[in-house]
Design a protein around this motif. Structure first.
Motif, PDB file in Angstrom:
ATOM      1  N   ALA A 174      -8.567  -2.181   3.129  1.00 34.19           N
ATOM      2  CA  ALA A 174      -7.618  -1.973   2.031  1.00 34.19           C
ATOM      3  C   ALA A 174      -8.176  -2.620   0.773  1.00 34.19           C
ATOM      4  O   ALA A 174      -8.576  -3.792   0.797  1.00 34.19           O
ATOM      5  N   ARG A 175      -8.213  -1.846  -0.316  1.00 28.93           N
ATOM      6  CA  ARG A 175      -8.799  -2.371  -1.546  1.00 28.93           C
ATOM      7  C   ARG A 175      -8.013  -3.568  -2.072  1.00 28.93           C
ATOM      8  O   ARG A 175      -8.584  -4.534  -2.548  1.00 28.93           O
ATOM      9  N   LYS A 176      -6.649  -3.472  -1.975  1.00 32.25           N
ATOM     10  CA  LYS A 176      -5.802  -4.533  -2.531  1.00 32.25           C
ATOM     11  C   LYS A 176      -5.627  -5.706  -1.573  1.00 32.25           C
ATOM     12  O   LYS A 176      -5.124  -6.746  -1.972  1.00 32.25           O
ATOM     13  N   GLU A 222      -6.014   4.002  -1.090  1.00 33.38           N
ATOM     14  CA  GLU A 222      -5.826   2.552  -0.936  1.00 33.38           C
ATOM     15  C   GLU A 222      -6.968   1.912  -0.146  1.00 33.38           C
ATOM     16  O   GLU A 222      -7.064   0.694  -0.053  1.00 33.38           O
ATOM     17  N   LEU A 250       0.844  -1.196   0.000  1.00 35.03           N
ATOM     18  CA  LEU A 250       0.000   0.000   0.000  1.00 35.03           C
ATOM     19  C   LEU A 250       0.884   1.252   0.000  1.00 35.03           C
ATOM     20  O   LEU A 250       1.928   1.274   0.659  1.00 35.03           O
ATOM     21  N   ARG A 251       0.431   2.285  -0.693  1.00 36.69           N
ATOM     22  CA  ARG A 251       1.196   3.535  -0.731  1.00 36.69           C
ATOM     23  C   ARG A 251       0.996   4.310   0.568  1.00 36.69           C
ATOM     24  O   ARG A 251      -0.121   4.341   1.113  1.00 36.69           O
ATOM     25  N   ASP A 304      -2.128   6.111   2.292  1.00 38.12           N
ATOM     26  CA  ASP A 304      -2.882   6.819   1.247  1.00 38.12           C
ATOM     27  C   ASP A 304      -4.351   6.405   1.290  1.00 38.12           C
ATOM     28  O   ASP A 304      -4.664   5.208   1.191  1.00 38.12           O
TER      29      ASP A 304
END
Ligand SMILES: Cc1cc2nc3c(=O)[nH]c(=O)nc-3n(C[C@H](O)[C@H](O)[C@H](O)COP(=O)(O)OP(=O)(O)OC[C@H]3O[C@@H](n4cnc5c(N)ncnc54)[C@H](O)[C@@H]3O)c2cc1C
Length: 410
Positions: free
Chosen positions: A370-372, A362, A188-189, A359
């Motif tokens: 977290a989307r990812k 994200e 994640l950023r 971020d």
């Protein structure tokens, strides 16, 4: 009986601060098996220190307008679902009233921040949630459908994981970069982080003047870029602090100038200092400029004017009738557009918050998942959502914690 580490929890919450406790209470009330892992010997230590021990636990007017971050909208959804009224109602159930100060700031009526912490722990206990203190998260990874969290006291397993370890501000109360490091590790950023709500330091030339005036608080308008706040500015040994400076510090970036209006407002249609000098010239032409300035400036602020005037300060001993226009202009510029060029901030040890963080792009704004990385939730100060001074940061911690607690297990 299974121990905490053998058991598989529905959710592990790393960080027992404002956000983590609210997330755990909310999820436990919904029947989930929740364990909070807190590194300190006791949870909620920052809550105890908040608002000078009186805990400014929310703000009547909290909405997206008082938050900074790369996204101006991300915080809206959680704040809408958990507005300040819900914070007030939640704590009112534990007999905690709110005392309103200026700008809608709501403090614990009894003045005891400990009540907020106790309420959260009672709520967690009643809901069946558990907490382990002196347990620091060291790392976490996925094992099939489970999370495995490594700590200094062994490893723990859960279906979902909440990172609520706050930001880097005030490390003396337990802040760590755990959430940020793990977020990066998981791809994640993390946006640029820096101290926020922090005193600003003056250069070698101005610092001695600030030190001489140390302790003096002056109501002023402080501006940086498009941001502007009218509140007290406090002189310190290293530079400037006080609410107006703390607020503007979150907008300040290295190299930027800060403009200070020491006598904000107008007299008629003129700036106050201009009007005062004109009046003095007309009605007391024999008065010395220094005497006139002493009558309109708080404390020993004339020192600051002398410092900026440098080798032009002889004009201060002139009679008003003899004052040159250019000197009068220089004085009004110092008083209304004082150019402060901070050399830096007092750093994380003196910062109330961290600016930046994971971020928000994200994360889902409604659930903070977290989307990812499904099953990973991040809330509170660890996320790139930074509130103004005045109860906004705790309000974000409650709102994001609540959003996470509602989303877990779904
Ligand atoms: C002195 C001070 C006064 C403040 N006053 C106010 C105020 O009056 N009003 C307001 O709105 N805001 C205030 N703030 C800001 C506010 O307290 C924070 O923004 C808010 O507490 C953030 O909540 P959080 O749960 O995200 O993080 P935190 O409250 O910082 O909680 C994070 C928790 O995680 C724990 N932790 C860290 N690393 C680990 C790890 N690896 N494993 C396990 N646990 C870990 C920490 O010990 C901590 O208990 C103040 C801040 C400071 C420093």
């Amino acid at each position: 009986m299974e121990s905490s580490s053998q058991r598989s929890w529905d959710a592990l919450v790393v960080g027992g601060g404002a956000c983590g406790l609210m997330a755990a209470v909310t999820a436990a009330k919904r029947g989930l098996g929740v364990l909070v892992l807190e590194k300190n010997a006791a949870p909620g230590i920052k809550i105890l220190a908040s608002g000078g021990g009186h805990c400014n636990f929310t703000n009547r007017s909290a909405d997206a307008g008082q938050y900074l971050g790369e996204s101006a909208h991300f915080m809206k959804s959680a704040l809408r679902a958990w507005p300040p009224e819900k914070t007030l109602a939640f704590f009112a159930e534990f007999g905690i009233g709110a005392a309103e100060r200026k700008h809608g700031q709501l403090f614990v009526a009894s003045g005891k921040a400990a009540q907020i912490k106790e309420a959260l722990l009672t709520a967690l206990d009643h809901a069946g949630g558990k907490i382990l203190t002196a347990t620091a998260g060291i790392g976490a990874h996925r094992e099939a459908e489970f999370w495995r969290v490594e700590t200094n006291r062994g490893s723990f397993r859960s279906r979902e994981l909440v990172l609520a370890t706050g930001g880097l501000a005030y490390p003396q109360l337990g802040a760590t970069g755990f959430a940020l490091d793990l977020a990066r590790e998981l791809g994640l950023r993390v946006t640029e982080t820096a101290p926020g709500l922090v005193p600003l330091t003056a250069d070698d030339s101005l610092a001695p003047v600030c030190a001489s005036l140390s302790g003096l608080a002056v109501n002023a308008r402080v501006s940086c870029g498009k941001a502007s706040f009218e509140e007290n500015v406090l002189f310190t040994h290293e530079g400037l602090s006080g609410p107006a400076i703390l607020q503007i510090s979150s907008y300040w970036r290295p190299g930027m100038g800060v403009e200070i209006d020491w006598i904000p407002g107008e007299s008629g249609s003129e700036p106050v200092a201009e009007a005062a000098l004109r009046l003095a010239r007309e009605s007391s032409p024999k008065r010395l400029l220094a005497t006139v300035l002493e009558s309109i400036l708080p404390g020993r602020m004339l020192l600051l004017v002398r410092h900026v005037l440098g080798n032009r300060q002889a004009c201060l001993e002139k009679k008003m009738a003899e004052l040159r226009r250019e000197d009068e202009k220089a004085i009004t510029a110092i008083l209304h557009r004082f150019p402060f060029r901070p050399t830096g901030t007092r750093g994380y040890r003196k910062a109330e918050v961290m600016r930046g963080g994971v971020d928000s792009a994200e994360l889902s704004s409604g659930t903070l998942e977290a989307r990812k990385v499904p099953g990973l939730f991040i809330g509170g100060e660890a996320v790139d959502v930074t509130g103004w001074l005045g109860g906004y940061n705790l309000q974000w911690a409650w709102a994001s914690g609540h959003a996470i607690g509602e989303a877990l297990g779904k």
